[in-house]
Design an enzyme around this catalytic site. Structure first.
Site, PDB file in Angstrom:
ATOM      1  N   ARG A  41     -18.183  -4.135  -5.049  1.00  0.00           N
ATOM      2  CA  ARG A  41     -17.161  -3.331  -5.732  1.00  0.00           C
ATOM      3  C   ARG A  41     -16.279  -4.211  -6.608  1.00  0.00           C
ATOM      4  O   ARG A  41     -15.937  -3.845  -7.733  1.00  0.00           O
ATOM      5  CB  ARG A  41     -16.314  -2.562  -4.719  1.00  0.00           C
ATOM      6  CG  ARG A  41     -15.221  -1.728  -5.372  1.00  0.00           C
ATOM      7  CD  ARG A  41     -14.406  -0.922  -4.374  1.00  0.00           C
ATOM      8  NE  ARG A  41     -13.303  -0.253  -5.044  1.00  0.00           N
ATOM      9  CZ  ARG A  41     -13.401   0.906  -5.673  1.00  0.00           C
ATOM     10  NH1 ARG A  41     -14.564   1.529  -5.727  1.00  0.00           N
ATOM     11  NH2 ARG A  41     -12.350   1.450  -6.258  1.00  0.00           N
ATOM     12  N   SER A 120       0.611  -2.444   1.222  1.00  0.00           N
ATOM     13  CA  SER A 120      -0.058  -1.749   2.327  1.00  0.00           C
ATOM     14  C   SER A 120       0.976  -1.127   3.266  1.00  0.00           C
ATOM     15  O   SER A 120       2.026  -1.719   3.521  1.00  0.00           O
ATOM     16  CB  SER A 120      -0.930  -2.729   3.105  1.00  0.00           C
ATOM     17  OG  SER A 120      -1.786  -3.456   2.243  1.00  0.00           O
ATOM     18  N   ASN A 121       0.661   0.051   3.774  1.00  0.00           N
ATOM     19  CA  ASN A 121       1.599   0.765   4.646  1.00  0.00           C
ATOM     20  C   ASN A 121       1.317   0.550   6.130  1.00  0.00           C
ATOM     21  O   ASN A 121       0.174   0.342   6.514  1.00  0.00           O
ATOM     22  CB  ASN A 121       1.544   2.264   4.328  1.00  0.00           C
ATOM     23  CG  ASN A 121       2.357   2.608   3.106  1.00  0.00           C
ATOM     24  OD1 ASN A 121       3.475   2.112   2.941  1.00  0.00           O
ATOM     25  ND2 ASN A 121       1.806   3.433   2.234  1.00  0.00           N
ATOM     26  N   PRO A 122       2.379   0.607   6.963  1.00  0.00           N
ATOM     27  CA  PRO A 122       3.793   0.813   6.614  1.00  0.00           C
ATOM     28  C   PRO A 122       4.377  -0.451   5.991  1.00  0.00           C
ATOM     29  O   PRO A 122       4.431  -1.504   6.636  1.00  0.00           O
ATOM     30  CB  PRO A 122       4.458   1.145   7.950  1.00  0.00           C
ATOM     31  CG  PRO A 122       3.568   0.509   8.978  1.00  0.00           C
ATOM     32  CD  PRO A 122       2.170   0.521   8.430  1.00  0.00           C
ATOM     33  N   ASP A 124       7.237  -1.819   5.001  1.00  0.00           N
ATOM     34  CA  ASP A 124       8.355  -2.625   5.502  1.00  0.00           C
ATOM     35  C   ASP A 124       7.917  -3.481   6.688  1.00  0.00           C
ATOM     36  O   ASP A 124       8.276  -4.659   6.791  1.00  0.00           O
ATOM     37  CB  ASP A 124       9.524  -1.720   5.902  1.00  0.00           C
ATOM     38  CG  ASP A 124       9.978  -0.824   4.768  1.00  0.00           C
ATOM     39  OD1 ASP A 124      10.559  -1.350   3.796  1.00  0.00           O
ATOM     40  OD2 ASP A 124       9.727   0.391   4.832  1.00  0.00           O
ATOM     41  N   THR A 150      12.128   5.716  -5.419  1.00  0.00           N
ATOM     42  CA  THR A 150      13.227   5.725  -6.383  1.00  0.00           C
ATOM     43  C   THR A 150      12.779   6.310  -7.712  1.00  0.00           C
ATOM     44  O   THR A 150      13.522   7.076  -8.349  1.00  0.00           O
ATOM     45  CB  THR A 150      13.776   4.301  -6.567  1.00  0.00           C
ATOM     46  OG1 THR A 150      14.405   3.884  -5.337  1.00  0.00           O
ATOM     47  CG2 THR A 150      14.796   4.228  -7.689  1.00  0.00           C
ATOM     48  N   HIS A 176      10.347   2.918   3.546  1.00  0.00           N
ATOM     49  CA  HIS A 176       9.422   3.661   2.686  1.00  0.00           C
ATOM     50  C   HIS A 176       8.674   4.611   3.613  1.00  0.00           C
ATOM     51  O   HIS A 176       7.569   4.341   4.067  1.00  0.00           O
ATOM     52  CB  HIS A 176       8.459   2.704   1.979  1.00  0.00           C
ATOM     53  CG  HIS A 176       7.394   3.414   1.191  1.00  0.00           C
ATOM     54  ND1 HIS A 176       7.686   4.363   0.234  1.00  0.00           N
ATOM     55  CD2 HIS A 176       6.033   3.320   1.231  1.00  0.00           C
ATOM     56  CE1 HIS A 176       6.557   4.813  -0.287  1.00  0.00           C
ATOM     57  NE2 HIS A 176       5.539   4.204   0.304  1.00  0.00           N
TER      58      HIS A 176
END
Length: 313
Positions: A41, A120-122, A124, A150, A176
């Site tokens: 990819r 990448s989440n989360p 924070d 924001t 976030h």
């Protein structure tokens, strides 16, 4: 940093490839390497993106290896498992923190000494984990934070008031995620407080705007499976501010050390960023309600963070 601007992207999924495309279109960086577990990819994306270069400015784009991180100015991480319908960002932590440790270990083994930008989440929690895993100064580990929230906030207010979003100034602070909140006390439009633009009976509309901002990702995920264009644009903006030494004030996931009464946590707040990373954290004079919201957001993150880090220790 050297004059030659080198970016390495780790994670070539929908967010990562959209970010790469944004950087090409906006003429950001001169060298762009792509790393992903799916090597084919990255080769295909590098070829495809290189065909867009003649419409922008010269840029070297290629499928990279972790060893290529050694002289990168910026490593941007978008890798990880995606948020599924019905999941919160915090639900991802157990899966993604282990992935992040593997990535950071590989990057640091190359001799990398630049800036990490985490999406990448989360975000924070993973930004905090990256700081811990890497051993880099806190100023050089940054998360995308509430930059996208924001932008959604400003756009929604602009749509309601029928003004240009660039003339709306205000921030979403905190996680976030679900405990984020708007700093209404510092939101202005054309230099005037938001309260000068709305009547008392319109406060309900403002509350509705915030809820739509907070829950926007869930709606998009339910309809198309993932969000990627908005966060990619936010990452490109942050990248530009760093590489061009802009000293721009952006809402990011940054390390608080006494700011807002918080310690030892990464959370969304406005910060001045340049090619050294975070130069200064802007500490807004929040009202009592906003201070409580900031504390609630931090407490929520701390609990999840503590549990997540125990898995690694």
């Amino acid at each position: 940093m050297k004059d030659h601007q080198k970016i390495i992207l780790v994670g070539d999924g929908a967010v990562g490839s959209s970010y790469a495309f944004a950087c090409v279109n906006l003429s950001i960086g001169q060298e762009f390497g792509i790393i992903d577990i799916d090597k084919d990819r990255t080769i295909g994306d590098a070829m495809d993106l290189s065909h867009a270069v003649p419409f922008s400015t010269p840029k070297k784009i290629y499928s990279a290896n972790y060893s290529d991180c050694h002289d990168a100015d910026l490593v941007v991480v978008t890798a990880g498992t995606a948020q599924k319908p019905g999941e919160t960002r915090l639900d991802l932590v157990n899966r993604n923190i282990k992935i992040m440790k593997g990535i950071v270990d590989e990057v640091m083994a190359s001799g990398f000494d630049g800036i990490f930008l985490i999406a990448s989440n989360p975000v924070d929690i993973l930004t905090y984990a990256t700081w811990k895993f890497s051993g880099l100064p806190k100023e050089r580990v940054i998360g995308s934070g509430t930059s996208l929230d924001t932008a959604r906030f400003r756009m929604s207010i602009a749509d309601y008031l029928k003004v240009d979003a660039r003339n709306v100034h205000g921030y979403i602070l905190g996680e976030h995620g679900d405990t984020q909140f708007p700093a209404w006390s510092h939101t202005t439009v054309g230099g005037l407080p938001i309260t000068e633009w709305i009547n008392e009976d319109e406060q309900g509309a403002m509350d509705t705007i915030f809820v739509s901002v907070r829950d926007a990702a869930y709606e998009i995920i339910n309809k198309k499976g993932a969000t990627f264009y908005g966060v990619a644009a936010a990452l490109a903006r942050i990248t530009k501010a760093i590489l061009n030494n802009e000293n721009a004030i952006l809402p990011l996931s940054v390390y608080l050390d006494g700011h807002y009464g918080m310690n030892d946590i990464y959370i969304g707040a406005p910060a001045v960023v340049n090619r050294q990373g975070v130069r200064h954290i802007v500490e807004m004079n929040l009202n009592d309600k906003e201070k409580e919201q900031m504390k609630n957001s931090a407490d929520t993150l701390k609990k999840v963070l503590d549990d997540a880090m125990k898995q690694i220790d």
